[in-house]
Scaffold this motif. Structure first.
Motif: not given
Length: 386
Positions: A40, A27, A8-9, A19-20, A43, A22-23, A6
């Motif tokens: 994701n 992230e 990260a922002y 922007t970020c 990103m 949460i789903k 995964r």
């Protein structure tokens, strides 16, 4: 098995307008300009920057402060239930639920939402309303897992609406005798004391003891005297459904299995349609003894309530109409052909249509005539055709 990595922002992604959010606990990047949400895996700067360049070229040279302001506006919009973001998100969710319901109602595979329905909607919307409207359609989630989740949510909601709560009402001893009158007096006293309305009682469930049952005596009969609809309104309707569904099931069963053909299936369907019409005629006198034995055993010598007879008549007429619609009446030529097929040896030459004159050879074949007596219709015609 290795876990999926995964990403990260990073705050630097705001330089590209993302922007970020949460789903599902993950992230994901969201554009602060069009509110588009990417995966994701996106990103990465080299995947975020093309979105800004292709979708918002006029903002390519804007500073980070510009995007920070847009980010604050987006966060405020998410908190405002009257704002356009909230209203649009609500509409998108409602559309997802509506389409999921239609997919399931029509018994289609859940994958059709993402593989056919959504692509067609996107194409049509883009052609008719343009890219901006199509972008809104793209935000409607219709994956197979989403459709399943929506259906589970709606199913749970229906169950919550139909929950039946069982609570203990009262308990009181019978100090001397335990007759039906004793039980009734005890319950009646409680109803009077608590100001309960007998008219709101819809059913009675007992343990089957002699004092509780009976058409002419018993607690159930005494309750019926307080509110006739308790038995007549509910139990009689249930009894009718047992009878009519049993009759339909019997016809259905007889049309299945080996040695079934269009001839015997047709006469069973026609016979059942005639029965339905006869049952409607008998209802005029309240006669349900032969037609509906379970209902008759419940009402004994009394006729069912007038409202129930009306409902039964309406239901029977609806069944007749449905059978007539589904099983169309045969035209004269087809009926004649079926009659010849059923027994070709009972027809005179002048009764056979000109286009079916080949039957004459068969009717004069004594060997086949002997075979016809000992074989089923299916085996006879198989042998006659060889």
């Amino acid at each position: 098995m290795s876990k999926t990595k995964r990403r990260a922002y990073d705050d630097s992604y705001l330089n590209y307008g993302f922007t970020c959010m949460i789903k599902s606990g993950i992230e994901v990047p969201q554009c602060v300009l069009c509110m588009k949400v990417l995966t994701n895996d996106s990103m990465k700067p080299h995947q975020l920057k093309p979105h800004l360049r292709n979708k918002h070229a006029e903002h390519m040279d804007k500073s980070k402060a510009f995007f920070e302001a847009k980010e604050r506006e987006l966060k405020r919009a998410k908190l405002d239930s009257t704002g356009s973001f909230y209203i649009q998100a609500q509409a998108i969710t409602e559309a997802s639920y509506t389409l999921s319901y239609r997919i399931t109602r029509d018994k289609k595979p859940h994958t059709i939402g993402e593989t056919l329905v959504k692509p067609c909607l996107l194409k049509c919307t883009k052609i008719i309303l343009g890219d901006t409207a199509a972008q809104k359609i793209a935000d409607v989630f219709l994956s197979d897992s989403t459709v399943k989740s929506r259906i589970d949510d709606m199913s749970a909601d229906i169950k919550r609406q139909r929950d039946i709560e069982e609570e203990f009402l009262f308990c009181s001893p019978l100090t001397e005798t335990t007759t039906d009158a004793d039980v009734m007096n005890l319950v009646s006293d409680f109803f009077s004391k608590e100001h309960l309305d007998w008219g709101k009682l819809i059913g009675v469930c007992t343990d089957g003891a002699p004092a509780m049952l009976g058409c002419h005596a018993g607690f159930a009969q005494l309750v019926k005297e307080k509110n006739p609809l308790v038995v007549e309104g509910f139990h009689q309707c249930l009894a009718y459904l047992v009878d009519i569904l049993g009759s339909i099931n019997e016809v259905n069963t007889k049309m299945q299995g080996r040695d079934r053909n269009v001839l015997n299936v047709t006469y069973r369907i026609n016979a059942f349609k005639d029965k339905l019409k006869l049952w409607v005629e008998r209802l005029a006198t309240g006669n349900v003894r032969v037609s509906f034995p379970v209902l008759h055993s419940l009402v004994d010598k009394k006729a069912p309530s007038a409202s129930l007879l009306t409902d039964i008549k309406h239901h029977l007429n609806s069944l007749i109409a449905e059978f007539e619609r589904y099983f169309l009446k045969l035209d004269p030529r087809t009926e004649q052909l079926m009659s010849l097929t059923r027994d070709p040896f009972r027809r005179n030459a002048h009764e056979i249509p000109e286009q079916l004159q080949k039957f004459l050879e068969l009717t004069n074949n004594s060997a086949l005539k002997d075979d016809f007596k000992g074989l089923s219709i299916e085996h006879f015609w198989v042998q006659a055709s060889t």
